[in-house]
Scaffold this motif. Structure first.
Motif, PDB file in Angstrom:
ATOM      1  N   ALA A  26       0.796  -1.268  -0.037  1.00  0.00           N
ATOM      2  CA  ALA A  26       0.115  -0.045  -0.260  1.00  0.00           C
ATOM      3  C   ALA A  26       1.006   1.297   0.108  1.00  0.00           C
ATOM      4  CB  ALA A  26      -1.009  -0.039   0.989  1.00  0.00           C
ATOM      5  N   ASP A  27       1.994   1.196   0.803  1.00  0.00           N
ATOM      6  CA  ASP A  27       2.809   2.590   1.059  1.00  0.00           C
ATOM      7  C   ASP A  27       3.502   2.747  -0.300  1.00  0.00           C
ATOM      8  OD1 ASP A  27       1.629   2.485   3.407  1.00  0.00           O
ATOM      9  OD2 ASP A  27       3.422   2.404   4.532  1.00  0.00           O
ATOM     10  N   TYR A  28       3.987   1.877  -0.916  1.00  0.00           N
ATOM     11  CA  TYR A  28       5.223   1.791  -1.927  1.00  0.00           C
ATOM     12  C   TYR A  28       4.878   1.464  -3.279  1.00  0.00           C
ATOM     13  CZ  TYR A  28       7.885   2.476   2.365  1.00  0.00           C
ATOM     14  OH  TYR A  28       8.390   2.888   3.771  1.00  0.00           O
ATOM     15  N   TYR A  29       3.714   0.752  -3.471  1.00  0.00           N
ATOM     16  CA  TYR A  29       3.639  -0.064  -4.812  1.00  0.00           C
ATOM     17  C   TYR A  29       2.342   0.008  -5.313  1.00  0.00           C
ATOM     18  CZ  TYR A  29       8.081  -2.129  -3.746  1.00  0.00           C
ATOM     19  OH  TYR A  29       9.236  -2.369  -3.111  1.00  0.00           O
ATOM     20  N   GLY A  30       1.406   1.026  -4.812  1.00  0.00           N
ATOM     21  CA  GLY A  30      -0.077   1.265  -5.065  1.00  0.00           C
ATOM     22  C   GLY A  30      -0.848   0.001  -4.928  1.00  0.00           C
ATOM     23  N   LYS A  31      -0.567  -0.580  -3.906  1.00  0.00           N
ATOM     24  CA  LYS A  31      -1.140  -2.045  -3.517  1.00  0.00           C
ATOM     25  C   LYS A  31      -0.975  -3.037  -4.840  1.00  0.00           C
ATOM     26  CE  LYS A  31      -4.821   0.054  -0.884  1.00  0.00           C
ATOM     27  NZ  LYS A  31      -6.408   0.174  -0.537  1.00  0.00           N
ATOM     28  N   ASP A  32      -0.096  -2.861  -5.322  1.00  0.00           N
ATOM     29  CA  ASP A  32       0.197  -3.886  -6.491  1.00  0.00           C
ATOM     30  C   ASP A  32       1.307  -4.886  -6.217  1.00  0.00           C
ATOM     31  OD1 ASP A  32       0.898  -5.454  -8.805  1.00  0.00           O
ATOM     32  OD2 ASP A  32       0.837  -3.653 -10.163  1.00  0.00           O
ATOM     33  N   THR A  33       1.043  -5.862  -5.523  1.00  0.00           N
ATOM     34  CA  THR A  33       2.137  -6.918  -5.063  1.00  0.00           C
ATOM     35  C   THR A  33       3.011  -7.427  -6.273  1.00  0.00           C
ATOM     36  OG1 THR A  33       0.532  -8.674  -5.080  1.00  0.00           O
ATOM     37  CG2 THR A  33       0.934  -7.584  -2.792  1.00  0.00           C
ATOM     38  N   SER A  34       2.656  -7.413  -7.506  1.00  0.00           N
ATOM     39  CA  SER A  34       3.579  -7.743  -8.551  1.00  0.00           C
ATOM     40  C   SER A  34       4.780  -6.989  -8.714  1.00  0.00           C
ATOM     41  CB  SER A  34       2.667  -7.691  -9.852  1.00  0.00           C
ATOM     42  OG  SER A  34       2.247  -6.633 -10.133  1.00  0.00           O
ATOM     43  N   LEU A  35       4.513  -5.496  -8.238  1.00  0.00           N
ATOM     44  CA  LEU A  35       5.617  -4.747  -8.301  1.00  0.00           C
ATOM     45  C   LEU A  35       6.248  -5.074  -7.055  1.00  0.00           C
ATOM     46  CD1 LEU A  35       3.550  -1.257  -9.185  1.00  0.00           C
ATOM     47  CD2 LEU A  35       5.073  -2.776 -10.758  1.00  0.00           C
ATOM     48  N   GLN A  79       7.123  -7.960  -5.789  1.00  0.00           N
ATOM     49  CA  GLN A  79       7.815  -8.963  -6.289  1.00  0.00           C
ATOM     50  C   GLN A  79       9.030  -8.533  -7.212  1.00  0.00           C
ATOM     51  OE1 GLN A  79       5.525 -11.793  -8.563  1.00  0.00           O
ATOM     52  NE2 GLN A  79       7.194 -12.669  -9.399  1.00  0.00           N
ATOM     53  N   GLN A  80       8.528  -7.684  -8.061  1.00  0.00           N
ATOM     54  CA  GLN A  80       9.803  -7.372  -8.854  1.00  0.00           C
ATOM     55  C   GLN A  80      10.864  -6.681  -8.159  1.00  0.00           C
ATOM     56  OE1 GLN A  80       8.098  -4.720 -12.163  1.00  0.00           O
ATOM     57  NE2 GLN A  80       6.388  -6.162 -12.560  1.00  0.00           N
ATOM     58  N   ASP A  81      10.744  -5.976  -7.289  1.00  0.00           N
ATOM     59  CA  ASP A  81      11.906  -5.359  -6.265  1.00  0.00           C
ATOM     60  C   ASP A  81      12.604  -6.463  -5.409  1.00  0.00           C
ATOM     61  OD1 ASP A  81      11.841  -2.551  -7.120  1.00  0.00           O
ATOM     62  OD2 ASP A  81      10.903  -2.029  -5.254  1.00  0.00           O
ATOM     63  N   ILE A  82      11.661  -7.473  -5.230  1.00  0.00           N
ATOM     64  CA  ILE A  82      12.333  -8.675  -4.344  1.00  0.00           C
ATOM     65  C   ILE A  82      13.217  -9.268  -5.564  1.00  0.00           C
ATOM     66  CG2 ILE A  82      12.108 -10.904  -3.445  1.00  0.00           C
ATOM     67  CD1 ILE A  82       9.475  -9.527  -2.068  1.00  0.00           C
ATOM     68  N   THR A 137      18.914 -10.725  -8.370  1.00  0.00           N
ATOM     69  CA  THR A 137      19.252 -10.573  -9.849  1.00  0.00           C
ATOM     70  C   THR A 137      20.427  -9.678 -10.030  1.00  0.00           C
ATOM     71  OG1 THR A 137      17.506  -9.297 -10.445  1.00  0.00           O
ATOM     72  CG2 THR A 137      17.343 -11.682 -10.721  1.00  0.00           C
ATOM     73  N   ASP A 138      20.216  -8.495  -9.524  1.00  0.00           N
ATOM     74  CA  ASP A 138      21.142  -7.420  -9.761  1.00  0.00           C
ATOM     75  C   ASP A 138      20.918  -6.505  -8.796  1.00  0.00           C
ATOM     76  OD1 ASP A 138      23.129  -5.994 -11.008  1.00  0.00           O
ATOM     77  OD2 ASP A 138      21.744  -4.935 -12.284  1.00  0.00           O
ATOM     78  N   GLY A 139      21.130  -6.757  -7.411  1.00  0.00           N
ATOM     79  CA  GLY A 139      21.203  -5.937  -6.277  1.00  0.00           C
ATOM     80  C   GLY A 139      21.674  -6.302  -4.949  1.00  0.00           C
ATOM     81  N   ILE A 140      21.259  -5.960  -3.826  1.00  0.00           N
ATOM     82  CA  ILE A 140      21.897  -6.113  -2.476  1.00  0.00           C
ATOM     83  C   ILE A 140      22.109  -7.673  -2.196  1.00  0.00           C
ATOM     84  CG2 ILE A 140      21.388  -3.920  -1.628  1.00  0.00           C
ATOM     85  CD1 ILE A 140      19.056  -5.305  -0.166  1.00  0.00           C
ATOM     86  N   TRP A 141      21.459  -8.440  -2.753  1.00  0.00           N
ATOM     87  CA  TRP A 141      21.352  -9.950  -2.353  1.00  0.00           C
ATOM     88  C   TRP A 141      22.074 -10.874  -3.570  1.00  0.00           C
ATOM     89  CZ3 TRP A 141      15.695  -9.698  -1.075  1.00  0.00           C
ATOM     90  CH2 TRP A 141      15.349  -9.035  -0.492  1.00  0.00           C
ATOM     91  N   THR A 142      22.644 -10.053  -4.524  1.00  0.00           N
ATOM     92  CA  THR A 142      23.083 -10.956  -5.672  1.00  0.00           C
ATOM     93  C   THR A 142      24.331 -11.895  -5.190  1.00  0.00           C
ATOM     94  OG1 THR A 142      22.765  -9.213  -7.199  1.00  0.00           O
ATOM     95  CG2 THR A 142      24.466 -10.529  -7.865  1.00  0.00           C
ATOM     96  N   ASP A 143      25.052 -11.341  -4.272  1.00  0.00           N
ATOM     97  CA  ASP A 143      26.329 -12.170  -3.851  1.00  0.00           C
ATOM     98  C   ASP A 143      25.958 -13.140  -2.799  1.00  0.00           C
ATOM     99  OD1 ASP A 143      27.974 -10.722  -5.163  1.00  0.00           O
ATOM    100  OD2 ASP A 143      28.807  -9.374  -3.691  1.00  0.00           O
ATOM    101  N   ASP A 144      24.810 -13.308  -2.631  1.00  0.00           N
ATOM    102  CA  ASP A 144      24.179 -14.312  -1.557  1.00  0.00           C
ATOM    103  C   ASP A 144      23.373 -15.427  -2.201  1.00  0.00           C
ATOM    104  OD1 ASP A 144      25.128 -12.771   0.509  1.00  0.00           O
ATOM    105  OD2 ASP A 144      23.142 -11.718   0.566  1.00  0.00           O
ATOM    106  N   LEU A 145      23.020 -15.203  -3.554  1.00  0.00           N
ATOM    107  CA  LEU A 145      22.553 -16.122  -4.159  1.00  0.00           C
ATOM    108  C   LEU A 145      22.967 -17.681  -4.185  1.00  0.00           C
ATOM    109  CD1 LEU A 145      19.762 -16.219  -5.826  1.00  0.00           C
ATOM    110  CD2 LEU A 145      20.857 -15.730  -7.737  1.00  0.00           C
ATOM    111  N   SER A 146      24.171 -17.758  -4.503  1.00  0.00           N
ATOM    112  CA  SER A 146      24.800 -19.036  -4.631  1.00  0.00           C
ATOM    113  C   SER A 146      24.807 -19.774  -3.083  1.00  0.00           C
ATOM    114  CB  SER A 146      26.596 -19.069  -5.052  1.00  0.00           C
ATOM    115  OG  SER A 146      27.113 -18.396  -4.144  1.00  0.00           O
TER     116      SER A 146
END
Length: 309
Positions: free
Chosen positions: A200-209, A211-214, A219-228
């Motif tokens: 509601a606060d950040y994505y206009g109640k659109d959970t698909s958005l 999910q894209q941030d997650i 894929t190319d963010g703060i957890w990239t090095d943790d993926l393996s």
């Protein structure tokens, strides 16, 4: 380790009855909310290799058009049906109050003392059932579609920190409080309140958005090095123990910390916990994909995964 027995039924009857029941009775008590489970399953499906993606599509009923997320909440819907009542303790793990650790032999049993009857045991058993997929349906006890849905759902459950909570408060269910201006409880805050507030606060109640941030974070963010390291898994027993241990650790350090019945939780709690919720959804999806890719992929990978279960 004993295996759960799934009753055999025709897929048409099974899923039509599910849809009718859901529309009449509505949602029941959930783990991650339906939004949380859907995001976990969508993340996983986006990471499936072709062979696993095909197997998942073949196991799903035609009316969902290959979308695993459409049925990821099904185990919550049926847990109170007579036929599936035995699955109710499989959604969580009760650990000793304030021990802040998980020990399989100590904690994975139901109220009748049944062994392996917790979410960690369930993941192992349904993974084992799905590992027979290549052999067709020669073992008539195993309904592969149900096994897939249970596995997908329980991988979400084990990553929800309050699903590996304290025994006396039922994972925060009896800690009644207010979330901003409405009544809730600590368990529900982690199940759904944080997710819906973020949407509601950040994505206009659109959970698909959301999910894209997650997904963008790994894929190319703060957890990239943790993926393996998230995908690292020698065998299922070791892995589910790790997942449960992560959850109770977060529950102790972040879920219960500073919270008492009657409190009002708002911005401070939300802001400091949101990234943890997002990360656990990401880990659940990545690890579900890892398991499905190994089950439906190379035979040696499947053999390695099922070692010691």
């Amino acid at each position: 380790m004993g295996e759960f027995i799934i009753l055999k039924r025709t897929c048409l009857y099974f899923f039509v009855f599910f849809l009718v029941y859901s529309s009449v009775y509505g949602p029941r008590v959930e783990a991650w909310s339906k939004e949380g489970h859907a995001m976990t399953c969508k993340i996983a499906q986006n990471l499936l290799e072709p062979e696993a993606a095909h197997a998942v599509q073949m196991l799903l009923p035609d009316y969902v058009n290959g979308d695993l997320s459409a049925l990821c909440v099904w185990p919550d819907q049926v847990r109170h049906w007579y036929t599936y009542r035995w699955t109710s303790p499989l959604h969580f793990i009760d650990t000793p109050d304030k021990a802040c650790n998980f020990k399989y032999e100590r904690d994975c049993y139901d109220t009748h003392g049944g062994k392996d009857m917790c979410v960690a045991g369930a993941i192992q058993n349904f993974t084992n059932q799905l590992s027979h997929y290549r052999h067709g349906t020669s073992d008539r006890r195993h309904n592969m579609t149900e096994a897939l849905l249970f596995l997908a759902h329980f991988m979400g459950d084990i990553h929800q920190p309050m699903h590996v909570g304290f025994t006396s408060d039922e994972g925060g269910n009896t800690i009644n409080l207010r979330w901003f201006r409405h009544k809730s409880n600590l368990h529900h805050v982690w199940d759904r309140e944080i997710i819906l507030t973020a949407a509601a606060d950040y994505y206009g109640k659109d959970t698909s958005l959301l999910q894209q941030d997650i997904e963008g974070n790994f894929t190319d963010g703060i957890w990239t090095d943790d993926l393996s390291s998230w995908r690292d898994c020698d065998n299922m027993f070791t892995c589910v123990n790790k997942y449960a241990a992560e959850s109770i650790n977060i529950a102790c350090k972040w879920g219960y910390k500073g919270v008492e019945s009657g409190n009002t939780l708002s911005d401070d709690y939300f802001d400091s916990r949101l990234s943890l919720v997002m990360k656990r959804i990401a880990q659940g999806g990545v690890r579900l994909a890892m398991i499905l890719n190994r089950i439906f992929g190379d035979g040696q990978q499947q053999e390695d995964l099922m070692a010691a279960t």
